[in-house]
Design a protein around this motif. Structure first.
Motif, mmCIF file in Angstrom:
data_model
loop_
_atom_site.group_PDB
_atom_site.id
_atom_site.type_symbol
_atom_site.label_atom_id
_atom_site.label_comp_id
_atom_site.label_asym_id
_atom_site.label_seq_id
_atom_site.Cartn_x
_atom_site.Cartn_y
_atom_site.Cartn_z
ATOM 1 N N ARG A 623 -103.711 13.446 35.743
ATOM 2 C CA ARG A 623 -102.736 12.624 36.468
ATOM 3 C C ARG A 623 -102.679 13.019 37.935
ATOM 4 N NH1 ARG A 623 -96.350 12.201 34.771
ATOM 5 N NH2 ARG A 623 -95.821 10.352 36.049
ATOM 6 N N ALA A 624 -102.776 14.323 38.190
ATOM 7 C CA ALA A 624 -102.742 14.800 39.573
ATOM 8 C C ALA A 624 -104.047 14.527 40.298
ATOM 9 C CB ALA A 624 -102.437 16.293 39.586
ATOM 10 N N ALA A 625 -105.158 14.509 39.555
ATOM 11 C CA ALA A 625 -106.464 14.366 40.196
ATOM 12 C C ALA A 625 -106.788 12.922 40.562
ATOM 13 C CB ALA A 625 -107.550 14.913 39.271
ATOM 14 N N LEU A 626 -106.181 11.953 39.867
ATOM 15 C CA LEU A 626 -106.505 10.555 40.150
ATOM 16 C C LEU A 626 -105.718 10.060 41.361
ATOM 17 C CD1 LEU A 626 -106.551 8.986 36.565
ATOM 18 C CD2 LEU A 626 -108.481 9.739 37.952
ATOM 19 N N PRO A 627 -106.372 9.433 42.337
ATOM 20 C CA PRO A 627 -105.661 8.882 43.500
ATOM 21 C C PRO A 627 -104.674 7.807 43.080
ATOM 22 C CG PRO A 627 -108.025 9.029 43.897
ATOM 23 C CD PRO A 627 -107.819 9.289 42.453
ATOM 24 N N GLY A 628 -103.779 7.483 43.947
ATOM 25 C CA GLY A 628 -102.759 6.495 43.662
ATOM 26 C C GLY A 628 -103.287 5.079 43.687
ATOM 27 N N PRO A 629 -102.420 4.104 43.411
ATOM 28 C CA PRO A 629 -102.848 2.698 43.291
ATOM 29 C C PRO A 629 -103.364 2.101 44.595
ATOM 30 C CG PRO A 629 -100.453 2.903 43.203
ATOM 31 C CD PRO A 629 -100.987 4.278 43.143
ATOM 32 N N ARG A 630 -103.047 2.705 45.739
ATOM 33 C CA ARG A 630 -103.520 2.140 46.999
ATOM 34 C C ARG A 630 -105.021 2.320 47.181
ATOM 35 N NH1 ARG A 630 -98.852 3.958 51.405
ATOM 36 N NH2 ARG A 630 -97.099 2.883 50.363
ATOM 37 N N ASP A 631 -105.593 3.260 46.501
ATOM 38 C CA ASP A 631 -107.031 3.509 46.616
ATOM 39 C C ASP A 631 -107.660 3.317 45.238
ATOM 40 O OD1 ASP A 631 -109.531 4.187 47.386
ATOM 41 O OD2 ASP A 631 -109.041 6.208 48.106
ATOM 42 N N ALA A 632 -107.695 2.060 44.762
ATOM 43 C CA ALA A 632 -108.162 1.763 43.407
ATOM 44 C C ALA A 632 -109.625 2.148 43.211
ATOM 45 C CB ALA A 632 -107.968 0.268 43.102
ATOM 46 N N THR A 633 -110.443 1.947 44.259
ATOM 47 C CA THR A 633 -111.872 2.268 44.110
ATOM 48 C C THR A 633 -112.074 3.754 43.866
ATOM 49 O OG1 THR A 633 -112.471 0.422 45.551
ATOM 50 C CG2 THR A 633 -114.121 2.157 45.214
ATOM 51 N N ALA A 634 -111.416 4.584 44.676
ATOM 52 C CA ALA A 634 -111.533 6.032 44.490
ATOM 53 C C ALA A 634 -110.918 6.462 43.168
ATOM 54 C CB ALA A 634 -110.854 6.759 45.645
ATOM 55 N N ARG A 635 -109.808 5.827 42.777
ATOM 56 C CA ARG A 635 -109.149 6.168 41.508
ATOM 57 C C ARG A 635 -110.076 5.878 40.331
ATOM 58 N NH1 ARG A 635 -105.018 1.837 40.104
ATOM 59 N NH2 ARG A 635 -107.016 0.851 39.616
ATOM 60 N N ASP A 636 -110.706 4.711 40.345
ATOM 61 C CA ASP A 636 -111.594 4.345 39.238
ATOM 62 C C ASP A 636 -112.848 5.211 39.233
ATOM 63 O OD1 ASP A 636 -109.756 2.437 38.582
ATOM 64 O OD2 ASP A 636 -110.859 0.770 39.493
ATOM 65 N N GLY A 637 -113.320 5.582 40.417
ATOM 66 C CA GLY A 637 -114.478 6.482 40.468
ATOM 67 C C GLY A 637 -114.146 7.844 39.902
ATOM 68 N N ALA A 638 -112.938 8.346 40.198
ATOM 69 C CA ALA A 638 -112.522 9.630 39.645
ATOM 70 C C ALA A 638 -112.374 9.550 38.126
ATOM 71 C CB ALA A 638 -111.202 10.065 40.286
ATOM 72 N N ALA A 639 -111.860 8.421 37.641
ATOM 73 C CA ALA A 639 -111.743 8.246 36.191
ATOM 74 C C ALA A 639 -113.117 8.214 35.536
ATOM 75 C CB ALA A 639 -110.976 6.959 35.875
ATOM 76 N N ARG A 640 -114.055 7.559 36.196
ATOM 77 C CA ARG A 640 -115.415 7.479 35.648
ATOM 78 C C ARG A 640 -116.048 8.868 35.549
ATOM 79 N NH1 ARG A 640 -117.108 4.410 39.177
ATOM 80 N NH2 ARG A 640 -116.515 2.471 38.157
ATOM 81 N N ALA A 641 -115.769 9.709 36.533
ATOM 82 C CA ALA A 641 -116.343 11.055 36.526
ATOM 83 C C ALA A 641 -115.619 11.983 35.552
ATOM 84 C CB ALA A 641 -116.286 11.649 37.931
ATOM 85 N N THR A 642 -114.375 11.657 35.201
ATOM 86 C CA THR A 642 -113.564 12.547 34.375
ATOM 87 C C THR A 642 -113.656 12.226 32.895
ATOM 88 O OG1 THR A 642 -111.998 12.721 36.219
ATOM 89 C CG2 THR A 642 -111.235 13.493 34.087
ATOM 90 N N VAL A 643 -113.943 10.985 32.530
ATOM 91 C CA VAL A 643 -113.892 10.565 31.131
ATOM 92 C C VAL A 643 -114.858 11.388 30.285
ATOM 93 C CG1 VAL A 643 -115.674 8.766 31.279
ATOM 94 C CG2 VAL A 643 -113.829 8.562 29.608
ATOM 95 N N LEU A 644 -114.442 11.711 29.082
ATOM 96 C CA LEU A 644 -115.267 12.498 28.158
ATOM 97 C C LEU A 644 -116.444 11.662 27.670
ATOM 98 C CD1 LEU A 644 -115.742 14.983 26.307
ATOM 99 C CD2 LEU A 644 -114.224 13.882 24.636
ATOM 100 N N ARG A 645 -117.636 12.210 27.806
ATOM 101 C CA ARG A 645 -118.859 11.564 27.308
ATOM 102 C C ARG A 645 -119.539 12.527 26.350
ATOM 103 N NH1 ARG A 645 -120.305 7.168 30.789
ATOM 104 N NH2 ARG A 645 -118.947 7.085 32.633
ATOM 105 N N LEU A 646 -120.012 11.984 25.221
ATOM 106 C CA LEU A 646 -120.553 12.829 24.156
ATOM 107 C C LEU A 646 -122.033 12.579 23.948
ATOM 108 C CD1 LEU A 646 -117.670 12.498 21.532
ATOM 109 C CD2 LEU A 646 -118.122 14.419 23.055
#
Length: 682
Positions: A623-646
């Motif tokens: 929650r702390a690592a994801l940027p706020g709603p004003r920077d949706a592109t950076a937020r989604d990129g951070a989510a893409r890098a953080t999501v668990l992949r198996l």
């Protein structure tokens, strides 16, 4: 004859059996002459040559391999007589059969009986002084499970000639009593070859790329000083060539066994012998096998079969995985039909008490549906504690054929598939095969850059700074511990983490569980128990070696959820402790369930094409690592890098099979319920 018991009393005969014993029933009335016939026939074969290989085992013991067995028999230094028979042909104890054969052959020497799997060897010595019993016992415990019949016999002769058979037998017996002291396999299995290809590919690709990456990284750290690509590329290429040559030398096996390959004559021999017998009588019983029918029963069944309106051919022969048909009775019936060239109902019955009776219609004008319906249960053996004798089962078959109305020319109920070519059956895939490409991809991923190496080094440094046994946690913004977990955890990391945290939670629950509120104690136990059932499905108190990434990740998630509930429920003195933990520990982090419980919601776009931004529960650190709603592109990129992949596909975890899949932000209770449902535990 009473010679064998007399010799045993006088101490002139000795016998030993190795491997699984063959269960047998007391002989039925009228069967003694059949037993005499079996021993007499085998004695006659040994009178012709001292080594007799049954034609019923061509895949493991082809008759063309007789010279190899004869060569080993000569090495014993005493007259040696060798029989190799299917396990289904030995209804009595092996040493009893050897005694009967010796009585009829009337020659002193060492008698050896082997089965087609190589797992059983029985010996008896008459009139010769050899440590046969000790050599047999040493062979039993010194050889691994994959030793073939010729390897077993060769090893037995080696021990017999070694001069220390007694000491080796005692040492091997002592060693066998210690867990983990099993002998190493002699041969490479197909699974071994897959692993060898993957490992070779990983090394051939990974080590050179690692050299390139480390060299380039060190050059950058030193401000451009050090070897450049003109040096690093040839070094990496040379390393790849050396590794490939070393792998080809180290993993040079081409077959998964050392059994001699059969000739076409070996494969056809038994079918021709049985077919020749069926030309003379409608019921053929293998004279090399232990008797399953008395002479009176054989005559009665043959007479009734000959009187039926359609041709009936009955073969009572042992069926073994090493025979020409691979143990498939339907395939053997097809072979007999082709050999005889005569339409009719073919019946193949193995002489064992629990073996089935297979009925196959090749062209007889009977109603197939009625015929197979009446005889289907017989295919699976009599079962039960008191199996129905073979005579009664064959009587049932003849009655069923007699009751079946006429119909169009019949066909097999399930046409058998061709038996695998023995040459192909044990052939290994080339080392440089498609599996190596997968290993190369893994090797490349393992050496994929300085960032991964740097991250690993920093992780080791952090663990060293904490001291041994410290938990690798990082603190979220609210002070709640968030377990460290990579976005792409390796199988090794998952396995090590699962092993460590299973022990930690078990210890902590044992120490503090009684002090927890009832609701907290129940939920912690549910997490711990469910994770244990999932990770140790074999029940040997060791995490299953074949557990995949999704299974291991689910187990670690349950353990971390249980640890979090244990921490939140720790103050049993608070009257509302149970309600507090139930309120706080509910959803798991949607981006990476390995992070543990969520600390709130965050809006972002799930890293899959076509998804829209949604609100998901996430842990404090995410929650702390994801940027706020004003920077949706950076937020989604951070989510893409953080999501668990198996592994192995490295797709987001919600696409993996298993309880974690298809649900983002699952609750702890839902995960426990899903895992238990998957395991069939309620």
């Amino acid at each position: 004859m009473a010679l064998a018991p007399l010799l045993a009393l006088l101490g002139t005969g000795a016998g030993t059996g190795i491997g699984a014993g063959v269960a047998h029933a007391e002989p039925r009335a009228g069967a003694e002459s059949g037993a005499t016939s079996q021993a007499a026939r085998l004695a006659e074969r040994l009178r012709e040559k001292p080594v007799y290989l049954s034609d019923a085992l061509p895949r493991a013991v082809p008759r063309s391999a007789a010279p190899a067995y004869t060569e080993q028999a000569r090495r014993t230094g005493v007259p040696t007589y060798v029989l190799v028979l299917p396990e289904g042909a030995m209804d009595a104890r092996g040493d009893g059969l050897l005694a009967a054969v010796h009585d009829r052959l009337g020659k002193r020497g060492l008698y050896v009986l082997l089965d087609g799997s190589g797992s059983s060897v029985t010996t008896a010595a008459y009139g010769v002084e050899v440590p046969a019993e000790d050599a047999g016992r040493a062979t039993q415990f010194e050889l691994p499970y994959d030793a073939g019949p010729l390897e077993t016999f060769t090893h037995f002769v080696d021990v017999l000639r070694s001069g220390d058979a007694t000491e080796r037998a005692e040492a091997a017996l002592d060693s066998s009593r210690t867990a983990g002291n099993e002998p190493e396999p002699l041969h490479t299995t197909r699974t071994d070859r897959e692993n060898q290809s993957i490992l070779s590919g990983a090394l051939i690709a990974g080590v050179p790329l690692l050299l390139l990456g480390v060299g380039w990284y060190v050059r950058r750290l030193r401000g451009g000083r050090g070897p450049g690509l003109r040096v690093l590329v040839p070094v990496a290429a040379g390393t790849a060539v050396l590794l490939a040559a070393g792998a080809a030398w180290r993993y040079d096996d081409t077959r998964s066994d050392s059994d001699p390959l059969p000739t076409a004559r070996d494969i056809a021999a038994r079918g021709e012998r049985v077919a020749d017998g069926l030309r003379r009588t409608p019921l053929y019983t293998d004279p090399e096998a232990a008797p399953a029918l008395s002479p009176e029963e054989r005559e009665e069944l043959a007479r009734r079969a000959a009187k039926l309106d359609v041709p009936v051919r009955i073969a009572v022969v042992p069926m073994d995985p090493e025979d020409e048909s691979g143990g498939d009775a339907d395939l053997f019936a097809q072979r007999l039909h082709k050999e005889l060239g005569e339409d009719g109902v073919y019946v193949v019955a193995a002489p064992g008490e629990n073996d089935g009776v297979h009925v196959v219609n090749y062209g007889a004008k009977l109603d197939d549906d009625r015929l197979y319906e009446q005889t289907e249960d017989l295919r699976y053996g009599p079962g039960g504690e008191d199996p129905e004798p073979l005579h009664h089962r064959l009587d049932t078959v003849l009655r069923a054929i007699d009751r079946t109305p006429a119909g169009p020319p019949g066909e097999p109920y399930l046409p058998p598939s061709p038996a695998q070519d023995p040459a192909e059956e044990g052939e290994l895939e080339p080392l440089f095969s498609a599996d190596m490409a997968g290993g190369a991809a893994l090797g490349a991923a393992g050496a994929a850059g300085g960032l991964g190496l740097t991250a690993a080094g920093l992780g080791i440094a952090r663990r060293a700074a904490r001291g041994p046994g410290a938990r690798p946690d990082v603190a979220g913004p609210d002070g709640a511990p968030t377990p460290d977990a990579p976005a792409r955890p390796s199988l090794g990391w998952l396995r090590r983490t699962a092993r460590r945290e299973l022990e930690e939670l078990g210890t902590a629950f044992g120490e503090r569980g009684d002090a927890l509120p009832e609701s907290g104690r129940t939920r912690v136990w549910d997490c711990l128990d469910t994770a244990t059932l999932l990770l140790d499905q074999e029940g040997d108190s060791v995490i299953d070696t074949d557990a995949d990434a999704a299974t291991l990740a689910t187990g670690v998630t349950l353990l971390r959820a249980g640890s979090a509930i244990l921490r939140e429920s720790g103050d049993a003195r608070r009257a509302d402790a149970g309600r507090a933990e139930a309120r706080r520990i509910r959803h798991l982090c949607a981006l990476n369930p390995l992070h543990g419980p969520s600390a709130g919601n965050q809006t972002f776009t799930w890293p899959v094409e076509g998804e829209r931004a949604s609100s998901y529960p996430v842990c404090a650190a995410c929650r702390a690592a994801l940027p706020g709603p004003r920077d949706a592109t950076a937020r989604d990129g951070a989510a893409r890098a953080t999501v668990l992949r198996l592994a192995p596909s490295w797709e987001p975890y919600d696409r993996a099979a298993g309880p974690l899949g298809a649900r983002r932000g699952i609750t702890v209770d839902q995960l426990v319920s899903r895992v238990r449902e998957q395991l069939g535990v309620h």
